[in-house]
Design a protein around this motif. Sequence first.
Motif, PDB file in Angstrom:
ATOM      1  N   GLY A 182      24.621  35.833  44.025  1.00 31.67           N
ATOM      2  CA  GLY A 182      25.941  35.732  44.667  1.00 31.67           C
ATOM      3  C   GLY A 182      26.003  34.758  45.661  1.00 31.67           C
ATOM      4  O   GLY A 182      27.101  34.494  46.276  1.00 31.67           O
ATOM      5  N   ASP A 241      32.889  35.762  46.977  1.00 35.18           N
ATOM      6  CA  ASP A 241      33.794  36.756  46.148  1.00 35.18           C
ATOM      7  C   ASP A 241      34.631  37.868  46.800  1.00 35.18           C
ATOM      8  O   ASP A 241      35.753  38.104  46.684  1.00 35.18           O
ATOM      9  CB  ASP A 241      32.906  36.841  44.950  1.00 35.18           C
ATOM     10  CG  ASP A 241      32.701  36.047  43.686  1.00 35.18           C
ATOM     11  OD1 ASP A 241      33.701  34.944  43.913  1.00 35.18           O
ATOM     12  OD2 ASP A 241      31.944  36.054  43.000  1.00 35.18           O
ATOM     13  N   VAL A 406      40.002  41.867  46.460  1.00 37.98           N
ATOM     14  CA  VAL A 406      39.838  41.435  45.008  1.00 37.98           C
ATOM     15  C   VAL A 406      40.679  42.497  44.107  1.00 37.98           C
ATOM     16  O   VAL A 406      39.921  43.739  44.295  1.00 37.98           O
ATOM     17  CB  VAL A 406      38.493  41.042  44.679  1.00 37.98           C
ATOM     18  CG1 VAL A 406      38.441  40.707  43.122  1.00 37.98           C
ATOM     19  CG2 VAL A 406      38.046  39.900  45.278  1.00 37.98           C
ATOM     20  N   THR A 440      38.794  35.350  40.669  1.00 37.48           N
ATOM     21  CA  THR A 440      37.422  35.417  40.468  1.00 37.48           C
ATOM     22  C   THR A 440      36.892  36.365  39.366  1.00 37.48           C
ATOM     23  O   THR A 440      37.833  37.252  38.942  1.00 37.48           O
ATOM     24  CB  THR A 440      36.641  35.775  41.741  1.00 37.48           C
ATOM     25  OG1 THR A 440      35.181  35.512  41.782  1.00 37.48           O
ATOM     26  CG2 THR A 440      37.026  37.270  42.174  1.00 37.48           C
ATOM     27  N   LYS A 441      35.706  36.377  39.076  1.00 36.73           N
ATOM     28  CA  LYS A 441      35.161  37.400  37.897  1.00 36.73           C
ATOM     29  C   LYS A 441      34.497  38.484  38.524  1.00 36.73           C
ATOM     30  O   LYS A 441      33.650  38.106  39.236  1.00 36.73           O
ATOM     31  CB  LYS A 441      34.912  36.733  36.730  1.00 36.73           C
ATOM     32  CG  LYS A 441      35.630  35.923  35.894  1.00 36.73           C
ATOM     33  CD  LYS A 441      34.796  35.486  34.502  1.00 36.73           C
ATOM     34  CE  LYS A 441      36.089  34.790  33.662  1.00 36.73           C
ATOM     35  NZ  LYS A 441      35.270  34.347  32.193  1.00 36.73           N
ATOM     36  N   ILE A 442      34.746  39.535  38.171  1.00 32.71           N
ATOM     37  CA  ILE A 442      33.853  40.689  38.412  1.00 32.71           C
ATOM     38  C   ILE A 442      33.620  41.459  37.022  1.00 32.71           C
ATOM     39  O   ILE A 442      34.688  41.909  36.550  1.00 32.71           O
ATOM     40  CB  ILE A 442      34.146  41.473  39.500  1.00 32.71           C
ATOM     41  CG1 ILE A 442      34.431  41.004  41.116  1.00 32.71           C
ATOM     42  CG2 ILE A 442      33.425  42.837  39.627  1.00 32.71           C
ATOM     43  CD1 ILE A 442      34.878  41.610  42.010  1.00 32.71           C
ATOM     44  N   THR A 446      38.682  38.646  35.084  1.00 36.41           N
ATOM     45  CA  THR A 446      39.507  37.892  35.913  1.00 36.41           C
ATOM     46  C   THR A 446      40.052  38.612  36.632  1.00 36.41           C
ATOM     47  O   THR A 446      41.203  39.220  36.172  1.00 36.41           O
ATOM     48  CB  THR A 446      40.065  36.774  35.249  1.00 36.41           C
ATOM     49  OG1 THR A 446      39.206  35.832  34.572  1.00 36.41           O
ATOM     50  CG2 THR A 446      40.858  35.781  36.232  1.00 36.41           C
ATOM     51  N   ARG A 449      42.420  37.483  43.816  1.00 32.99           N
ATOM     52  CA  ARG A 449      41.622  37.173  45.130  1.00 32.99           C
ATOM     53  C   ARG A 449      42.418  36.887  46.131  1.00 32.99           C
ATOM     54  O   ARG A 449      42.840  35.800  46.106  1.00 32.99           O
ATOM     55  CB  ARG A 449      40.405  36.704  45.132  1.00 32.99           C
ATOM     56  CG  ARG A 449      39.478  36.399  45.982  1.00 32.99           C
ATOM     57  CD  ARG A 449      38.088  35.495  45.748  1.00 32.99           C
ATOM     58  NE  ARG A 449      37.425  35.170  46.983  1.00 32.99           N
ATOM     59  CZ  ARG A 449      37.656  33.814  47.495  1.00 32.99           C
ATOM     60  NH1 ARG A 449      38.745  33.139  47.104  1.00 32.99           N
ATOM     61  NH2 ARG A 449      37.072  33.330  48.638  1.00 32.99           N
TER      62      ARG A 449
END
Length: 477
Positions: A182, A241, A406, A440-442, A446, A449
């Motif tokens: 990251g 992120d 997020v 963002t992607k976690i 998607t 954020r």
Amino acid sequence: MTTTSTLDPENWDDFRAQAHAMLDAALDHIAGARDKPWRPVPSDLGQRYAIPEDADSGLPPEQLVEKIRRHVLPHHGGNTHPRFWGWVQGTGLASDVMAAIASTAINGNLGGRHHGANEMEREVIDWTRRVMGMPEGSSGVFVTGTSQATVLAFQAARVKAIKGLRTRGQAGVRLTAYAAAGVHNATKKALEALGIGSDNLRLVPLMDGKPDPTALRDMLAKDRADGALPFLLIGTAGSVDVGAFDDLNTLADLAEAEQLWLHVDGAFGAWTRLADEPWRSLSDGIGRADSLALDFHKWMYVGYDCGLVLMRDEEAHRAAFAARPDYLQGADTGLAGGEPWFCDYGIDLSRGNRAIKVWCALQMYGQAAFAEAITDNCQRAAQLGELVQAEPAMALGAPVISNVCVFTARSDLDSNAQSTLNAHIAQTLQDSGTAVFSTTKIGGTTLLRAAITNHRTTADDVTAAIAAVAREATASI
């Protein structure tokens, strides 16, 4: 035959009047930032900016001012607006206008020589050093931003690791660097630009959200056994992120024990050193770094561009870049005096006065005002997280650590549906001028954020934005 320069105004009084009109337009724009969200760029804007090939003469100043007022000021990137949270971008300050006027009038080149702007840069560097807790005698140089600062820091680390590198190159030595998964892409790009190669960046697994020391030691041992030369450990103060922070004290202990150069990417998160607790302690240990990259144009709000690299070892910093051809020889007195010169601490010989923006801001507002604004940004992110958790359909994608939140607008949907909806909401709210979230992607999903580095953001802005997300989430399904 005239000796009058054709590039100076023919009538300074007329130009002065138009310059005042331009100043008024600029101040009106800043003062009215709340009423000026980002808007889609008109399809013909490039044509409005076109420079005619057959233009034999320029515009009168009054026409230029009108052109700027109509076609330049309205089409900004949105980051001056109080509900711009999509990316970590600063808002700009009214004091920047003062700085720009003074800097333009002087037109200083801070590569070196003996003039006042160099002294100003030294004082701002020293103030930053004290805030970050780095020792007296640490070195620094202003740069465009953290990406450039990272290149300079890595080069200093590389020169220290390989004797004779500046003349002979790496000569087959395989350097390896280490960072948590990251880490910002600036690290990868810097390693590529320096010829080290991004394949030689080792991503350290996380344990409880921070680099795993045991895994790092194992990676170091394996690389050394394979003939590599580990030279660099990168810590993050404020991840892109989710706004997370590495345990910088633990990394500093490891770097010392393993004889690694510790670099900290503090692009925005370094400025938690000015915040109230609990946010200030997030960056504990940052002053132990061998090098630190940070931006003033992010969480210190000044205008672009304005970054800084700090290095603990002034000799190592200078050794990486100092070079004086005959025409740049210094002197004890006169304009060629004023040692040391900043050209010996980076790659630029021609350098504008970026430090004046920070100097003017600190002179005008004082350090306490920035501490209050940074703390408030963290409070607004916490508020946003609380509002998300209060909405039955919404959910956080990660804990709110600092100034980044997020979340998803509909946690009751599957991953694909959430991704589609969140991306749609971000686009819709941007296009309408309501608020700017990014995505963002976690875990493959998607998410929305918000990265709050905006001194104009209020509690009411956060409440209104979450209400807008909730409306869109209901209307879109």
